[in-house]
Design a protein around this motif. Structure first.
Motif, PDB file in Angstrom:
ATOM      1  N   ALA A 257       0.821  -1.216   0.000  1.00  0.00           N
ATOM      2  CA  ALA A 257       0.000   0.000   0.000  1.00  0.00           C
ATOM      3  C   ALA A 257       0.850   1.261   0.000  1.00  0.00           C
ATOM      4  O   ALA A 257       0.312   2.363   0.000  1.00  0.00           O
ATOM      5  N   LEU A 258       2.151   1.100   0.002  1.00  0.00           N
ATOM      6  CA  LEU A 258       3.040   2.264   0.043  1.00  0.00           C
ATOM      7  C   LEU A 258       3.618   2.538  -1.338  1.00  0.00           C
ATOM      8  O   LEU A 258       4.101   1.621  -2.011  1.00  0.00           O
ATOM      9  N   SER A 259       3.587   3.793  -1.736  1.00  0.00           N
ATOM     10  CA  SER A 259       4.248   4.168  -2.979  1.00  0.00           C
ATOM     11  C   SER A 259       5.744   4.328  -2.718  1.00  0.00           C
ATOM     12  O   SER A 259       6.188   4.385  -1.566  1.00  0.00           O
ATOM     13  N   LYS A 260       6.483   4.423  -3.803  1.00  0.00           N
ATOM     14  CA  LYS A 260       7.922   4.657  -3.694  1.00  0.00           C
ATOM     15  C   LYS A 260       8.177   5.937  -2.891  1.00  0.00           C
ATOM     16  O   LYS A 260       9.051   6.000  -2.036  1.00  0.00           O
ATOM     17  N   ARG A 261       7.352   6.948  -3.157  1.00  0.00           N
ATOM     18  CA  ARG A 261       7.524   8.229  -2.450  1.00  0.00           C
ATOM     19  C   ARG A 261       7.209   8.068  -0.967  1.00  0.00           C
ATOM     20  O   ARG A 261       7.889   8.646  -0.115  1.00  0.00           O
ATOM     21  N   ASN A 262       6.164   7.294  -0.654  1.00  0.00           N
ATOM     22  CA  ASN A 262       5.832   7.055   0.758  1.00  0.00           C
ATOM     23  C   ASN A 262       7.032   6.461   1.490  1.00  0.00           C
ATOM     24  O   ASN A 262       7.374   6.882   2.597  1.00  0.00           O
ATOM     25  N   ILE A 263       7.648   5.480   0.861  1.00  0.00           N
ATOM     26  CA  ILE A 263       8.778   4.788   1.502  1.00  0.00           C
ATOM     27  C   ILE A 263       9.955   5.743   1.659  1.00  0.00           C
ATOM     28  O   ILE A 263      10.587   5.797   2.710  1.00  0.00           O
ATOM     29  N   GLU A 264      10.208   6.543   0.617  1.00  0.00           N
ATOM     30  CA  GLU A 264      11.298   7.519   0.697  1.00  0.00           C
ATOM     31  C   GLU A 264      11.055   8.539   1.812  1.00  0.00           C
ATOM     32  O   GLU A 264      11.986   9.041   2.428  1.00  0.00           O
ATOM     33  N   ASN A 265       9.770   8.828   2.082  1.00  0.00           N
ATOM     34  CA  ASN A 265       9.426   9.793   3.126  1.00  0.00           C
ATOM     35  C   ASN A 265       9.441   9.178   4.523  1.00  0.00           C
ATOM     36  O   ASN A 265       9.143   9.861   5.507  1.00  0.00           O
ATOM     37  N   GLY A 266       9.718   7.879   4.600  1.00  0.00           N
ATOM     38  CA  GLY A 266       9.764   7.235   5.913  1.00  0.00           C
ATOM     39  C   GLY A 266       8.425   6.747   6.417  1.00  0.00           C
ATOM     40  O   GLY A 266       8.261   6.479   7.611  1.00  0.00           O
ATOM     41  N   TYR A 267       7.463   6.631   5.512  1.00  0.00           N
ATOM     42  CA  TYR A 267       6.144   6.141   5.925  1.00  0.00           C
ATOM     43  C   TYR A 267       6.169   4.616   6.039  1.00  0.00           C
ATOM     44  O   TYR A 267       6.870   3.932   5.272  1.00  0.00           O
TER      45      TYR A 267
END
Lengths: 264, 107
Positions: free
Chosen positions: B77-87
Motif C-alpha cells: 500500500a506504500l508508494s515509492k515516495r511514501n517509503i522515501e518519506n519514511g512512511y
C-alpha cells in the motif's frame, strides 16, 4: 419507489488514470462500455493486484486517457434492435477492438496517440523505474465489481466531518448519485442498500452487493495528485473504511445522466 | 478461544518494550509485546489508531516512522515516495532494532 437521480456518469479508459464524464452509456454485465479497458501491469507488482496505479505513482491519476473514437464507445450500434426484437434483450455488438484505441496525455503535456505504442511504456518505465506492460480487455479491469456508486451527500458529509472540500472524483465511481432527501436524510444512504436491487433509468437493474472498502487512491487530489492521508484515516476510524458501494448488473441497459433511480 | 489460544495470547502480551505514538496531536507511550505489530499494540492500548484491512493493502494505517526501525511484512500500500518519506504501514510493522520507536499518524 423513486429514491434518487444519476448526477453524473464516469468511466476510466485506463485503470488508475483520470476518468471522463460521459452523457450516457450502455452498461453490461461486465460494467460500463469502455470502462477500465486498459491497465498497466507491473512485473514487480503484487501477484494478486499487479496493476500500476496512483498507489505506486501518485501522478498517475493526472494522466489523461481518452478514446480516439469516444462517441462510438457509448452505445452499441445495434442496441435498439437487440431490445426490440429479442426479449428480454440479447447481447449487443460491441465495436471492433480498433475502436478502443486510447490516447494518453501525461501531466507534463507529452501526448501519445496510442497507449499500446511501445514508446509510452518505455517512457513510463523510465519515470517509475519499473518493468511495465499494457494489458487490454474489453470486459473491463476491475478490482472487485463491475459497477461502483457513491452519493454526493456522502462525499459532502465526509468533507464536512473533515473540514475540507472533497472532490467527488477522488472516489472514482461510475455513477454519482443524488439521493432524494424527501425520502430519507441519511447522507450515507447507499451503505444501507447492500442486498437491495435498484432500477436505473428505463432498463438497467443492479444489485448492490457490498460496501466499497477504500485504499490510498482516495487520498490523491485528482487535479494535483497531492495526498491527504487524513481522509482515509478518517474513513477507517469513523466509517469502517467504506465509502460508496459496488453493484452487480442484473439487467443490462442504457443509462443517461439525470435518470431516476428506483428501489425495487 | 481454546486453551492453546489463551496461552498464546497470554504469551503474546509479554511486554518487551514500549514506543511513542502521536495521534491527533497527542503523544502516547504504547507497550508492545513480542511478535506484535505496532498497530496491534496501539489497539491493545485502547488507542483509536486508523486502520481498516490490517493486511497491508488499504494504507489506512500509513504513518510516519519518525525514529527507530521496523520490519514490514508487506509494503504494497506504500508508494515509492511514501517509503522515501519514511512512511510505514503500522499493521505490518514490527520493531527491528533497539532504537526508540516514534510512530506519528499526524501526516
Amino acid at each position: 419507489m423513486r429514491i434518487g437521480t444519476i448526477e453524473s456518469i464516469w468511466r476510466y479508459p485506463v485503470k488508475g488514470m483520470r476518468g471522463e464524464e460521459i452523457p450516457h452509456v450502455y452498461t453490461a454485465y461486465t460494467g460500463l462500455m469502455g470502462d477500465r479497458i486498459y491497465g498497466v501491469v507491473a512485473a514487480d507488482g503484487d501477484p494478486g493486484h499487479p496493476w500500476h496505479t496512483g498507489r505506486d505513482q501518485e501522478e498517475f491519476v493526472l494522466y489523461k486517457a481518452c478514446y480516439n473514437a469516444s462517441e462510438d464507445l457509448l452505445l452499441p450500434s445495434n442496441l435498439d434492435a437487440t431490445y426490440s426484437e429479442w426479449a428480454p434483450g440479447i447481447d449487443p455488438l460491441y465495436p471492433d477492438a480498433d475502436a478502443f484505441k486510447v490516447n494518453v496525455e501525461t501531466p507534463e503535456g507529452a501526448i501519445y496517440d496510442d497507449i499500446e505504442n511501445p514508446e509510452f511504456i518505455e517512457d513510463l518505465e523510465k519515470i517509475t523505474g519499473r518493468s511495465l506492460r499494457i494489458h487490454a480487455s474489453q470486459r473491463g479491469i476491475f478490482d472487485a465489481r463491475p459497477v461502483s456508486l457513491i452519493s454526493l451527500s456522502a462525499t459532502a458529509k465526509l468533507g464536512e466531518e473533515l473540514g475540507m472540500h472533497i472532490d467527488k472524483r477522488r472516489f472514482r465511481a461510475n455513477f454519482y448519485i443524488e439521493w432524494d432527501r424527501s425520502i430519507q436524510d441519511d447522507p450515507f444512504y447507499e451503505l444501507s442498500l447492500v442486498g437491495k436491487t435498484l432500477k436505473i433509468g428505463a432498463w438497467l437493474e443492479v444489485s448492490i452487493v457490498e460496501r466499497d472498502p477504500r485504499c490510498t487512491m482516495i487520498t490523491l487530489d485528482p487535479d494535483t495528485a497531492v495526498a491527504t492521508p487524513k481522509l482515509l484515516q478518517h474513513l477507517g476510524r469513523k466509517h469502517d473504511g467504506d465509502a460508496g458501494v459496488f453493484a452487480a448488473v442484473l439487467q443490462r441497459g442504457r443509462v443517461n445522466k439525470g435518470d431516476p433511480i428506483f428501489l425495487k | 478461544m481454546n486453551q492453546n489460544d489463551k496461552e498464546h495470547d497470554k504469551a503474546s502480551r509479554l511486554i518487551i518494550k514500549s514506543f511513542r505514538l502521536t495521534l491527533d496531536g497527542e503523544n502516547f507511550v504504547v507497550p508492545i509485546a513480542a511478535g506484535e505489530t505496532l498497530l496491534q499494540a496501539a489497539l491493545a492500548a485502547g488507542i483509536d489508531a486508523p486502520h481498516s484491512c490490517t493486511q497491508g493493502r488499504c494504507g489506512t494505517c500509513m504513518s510516519w516512522l519518525r525514529n527507530g526501525g521496523v520490519l514490514m511484512s508487506a509494503t504494497r500500500a506504500l508508494s515509492k515516495r511514501n517509503i522515501e518519506n519514511g512512511y510505514v504501514l503500522a499493521c505490518q510493522s514490527r520493531p527491528s532494532s533497539n532504537d526508540p520507536i516514534w510512530l506519528d499518524f499526524d501526516l
